[in-house]
Scaffold this active site. Structure first.
Site, mmCIF file in Angstrom:
data_model
loop_
_atom_site.group_PDB
_atom_site.id
_atom_site.type_symbol
_atom_site.label_atom_id
_atom_site.label_comp_id
_atom_site.label_asym_id
_atom_site.label_seq_id
_atom_site.Cartn_x
_atom_site.Cartn_y
_atom_site.Cartn_z
ATOM 1 N N GLU A 86 0.806 -1.187 -0.018
ATOM 2 C CA GLU A 86 -0.061 0.042 0.079
ATOM 3 C C GLU A 86 0.876 1.305 0.167
ATOM 4 O O GLU A 86 0.270 2.338 0.142
ATOM 5 C CB GLU A 86 -0.959 0.020 1.164
ATOM 6 C CG GLU A 86 -1.901 -1.102 1.593
ATOM 7 C CD GLU A 86 -2.946 -1.138 0.248
ATOM 8 O OE1 GLU A 86 -2.907 -0.447 -0.972
ATOM 9 O OE2 GLU A 86 -3.854 -2.191 0.405
ATOM 10 N N HIS A 105 -2.873 2.071 8.560
ATOM 11 C CA HIS A 105 -3.958 1.238 7.875
ATOM 12 C C HIS A 105 -4.123 -0.041 8.685
ATOM 13 O O HIS A 105 -3.230 -0.598 9.347
ATOM 14 C CB HIS A 105 -3.413 0.798 6.351
ATOM 15 C CG HIS A 105 -4.457 -0.147 5.853
ATOM 16 N ND1 HIS A 105 -5.710 -0.137 5.795
ATOM 17 C CD2 HIS A 105 -3.993 -1.294 5.139
ATOM 18 C CE1 HIS A 105 -6.173 -1.108 5.022
ATOM 19 N NE2 HIS A 105 -5.194 -1.891 4.933
ATOM 20 N N HIS A 107 -7.114 -3.482 9.560
ATOM 21 C CA HIS A 107 -8.426 -4.207 9.255
ATOM 22 C C HIS A 107 -8.917 -4.704 10.463
ATOM 23 O O HIS A 107 -9.429 -5.548 10.842
ATOM 24 C CB HIS A 107 -7.844 -5.705 8.485
ATOM 25 C CG HIS A 107 -7.103 -5.423 7.129
ATOM 26 N ND1 HIS A 107 -6.546 -6.609 6.428
ATOM 27 C CD2 HIS A 107 -6.741 -4.337 6.477
ATOM 28 C CE1 HIS A 107 -6.134 -6.171 5.302
ATOM 29 N NE2 HIS A 107 -5.986 -4.945 5.327
ATOM 30 N N TYR A 126 -20.941 12.360 19.072
ATOM 31 C CA TYR A 126 -20.081 13.580 18.978
ATOM 32 C C TYR A 126 -18.735 13.281 18.541
ATOM 33 O O TYR A 126 -17.865 14.324 18.073
ATOM 34 C CB TYR A 126 -20.488 14.552 20.065
ATOM 35 C CG TYR A 126 -19.770 14.282 21.238
ATOM 36 C CD1 TYR A 126 -20.404 13.668 22.284
ATOM 37 C CD2 TYR A 126 -18.586 14.885 21.492
ATOM 38 C CE1 TYR A 126 -19.963 13.373 23.628
ATOM 39 C CE2 TYR A 126 -18.032 14.657 22.871
ATOM 40 C CZ TYR A 126 -18.569 13.850 23.711
ATOM 41 O OH TYR A 126 -18.066 13.695 24.844
ATOM 42 N N TYR A 221 -12.154 22.919 24.673
ATOM 43 C CA TYR A 221 -11.854 21.493 25.420
ATOM 44 C C TYR A 221 -10.432 21.292 25.588
ATOM 45 O O TYR A 221 -9.644 20.772 26.543
ATOM 46 C CB TYR A 221 -12.873 20.292 25.080
ATOM 47 C CG TYR A 221 -12.490 18.974 25.699
ATOM 48 C CD1 TYR A 221 -13.144 18.899 26.902
ATOM 49 C CD2 TYR A 221 -11.978 18.185 25.032
ATOM 50 C CE1 TYR A 221 -12.758 17.543 27.540
ATOM 51 C CE2 TYR A 221 -11.250 16.838 25.590
ATOM 52 C CZ TYR A 221 -11.879 16.564 26.868
ATOM 53 O OH TYR A 221 -11.851 15.389 27.425
#
Ligand code: 13P
Length: 225
Positions: A86, A105, A107, A126, A221
């Site tokens: 990839e 990446h 799975h 949220y 925050y």
């Protein structure tokens, strides 16, 4: 006694050594956290104008710092073995997104479950704002390791720090490896919540106005003092 990657980066070997350690640690953490297993998934980190990336088809359990591969921004191998299949999306993302320093990446179970439904994750909680917007997009399925997957991922990642890859998995981005790993954990959590909510009913989705308020509140925050 120097090794070959120290020779390549005389004067900068501590930085490369540290990055190699961090990249290996992050790859191991992804397995420990249940986000990856075996040879699934891969990771990269920016190293100046080049990229350090995990090797292809080597289980993390067998990986050492020396197995990590140094490639240039076009994906040409500068030092080491065969890079992750990839490498295209790792290079394309790091080239297109200067604010991003690391690409992961996975799975992971819940992100991949939603990706197998071919669904975007809506604003079901949220915390989706942590991934950069009101949704996490999912690409259509296309075979791994090809330019088309990279093109689809780059589009799905527009204004976002994460996306799902259809029938495949997840990509998470961060300013560094720790940041990308925390985004990945949030995305996996959100996908689990979405899956659980879908399993028992129709999730209530936050409105654009509600998400706008969350994004403003997050700014406050994040100021710790
Ligand atoms: P690599 O072992 O080549 O990194 O491939 C694993 C993978 O997850 C492909 O999408």
């Amino acid at each position: 006694m120097t090794n070959d990657f120290e020779c390549l980066y005389v004067g900068n070997e501590m930085t490369e050594q540290t990055l190699r350690q961090q990249l290996l640690d992050t790859s191991r953490r992804m397995v420990e956290l249940g986000l990856n297993r075996g040879t699934a998934g891969n990771a990269s980190v920016r190293h100046g104008s080049d990229i350090l990336i995990t090797p292809s088809a080597l289980p993390v359990a067998e990986m050492t710092e020396r197995d990590l591969v140094l490639i240039d921004k076009e994906g040409k191998v500068l030092q080491g073995r065969k890079p992750s299949s990839e490498w295209r999306f790792h290079c394309d993302i790091l080239n297109a997104r200067p604010e991003i320093g690391a690409v992961l990446h996975m799975h992971s179970t819940f992100a991949t479950t939603i990706a197998c439904l071919g669904r975007d994750v809506p604003a079901v909680h949220y915390h989706i704002a942590i991934a950069g917007g009101d949704s996490i997009r999912c690409t259509p399925y296309t075979i791994f390791g090809e330019q088309n997957l990279s093109d689809l991922a780059l589009e799905a990642l527009r204004d976002r720090k994460a996306c799902l890859l259809g029938n495949h998995g997840m990509i998470a981005l961060g300013k560094d490896l720790d940041d990308a790993l925390s985004v990945a954990q949030e995305v996996e959590y959100l996908c689990e919540i979405y899956w659980r909510a879908l399993s028992v009913g129709e999730p209530k989705i936050l409105t654009a106005q509600q998400m706008h308020e969350v994004k403003e509140k997050f700014v406050e925050y994040k100021k710790r003092d």
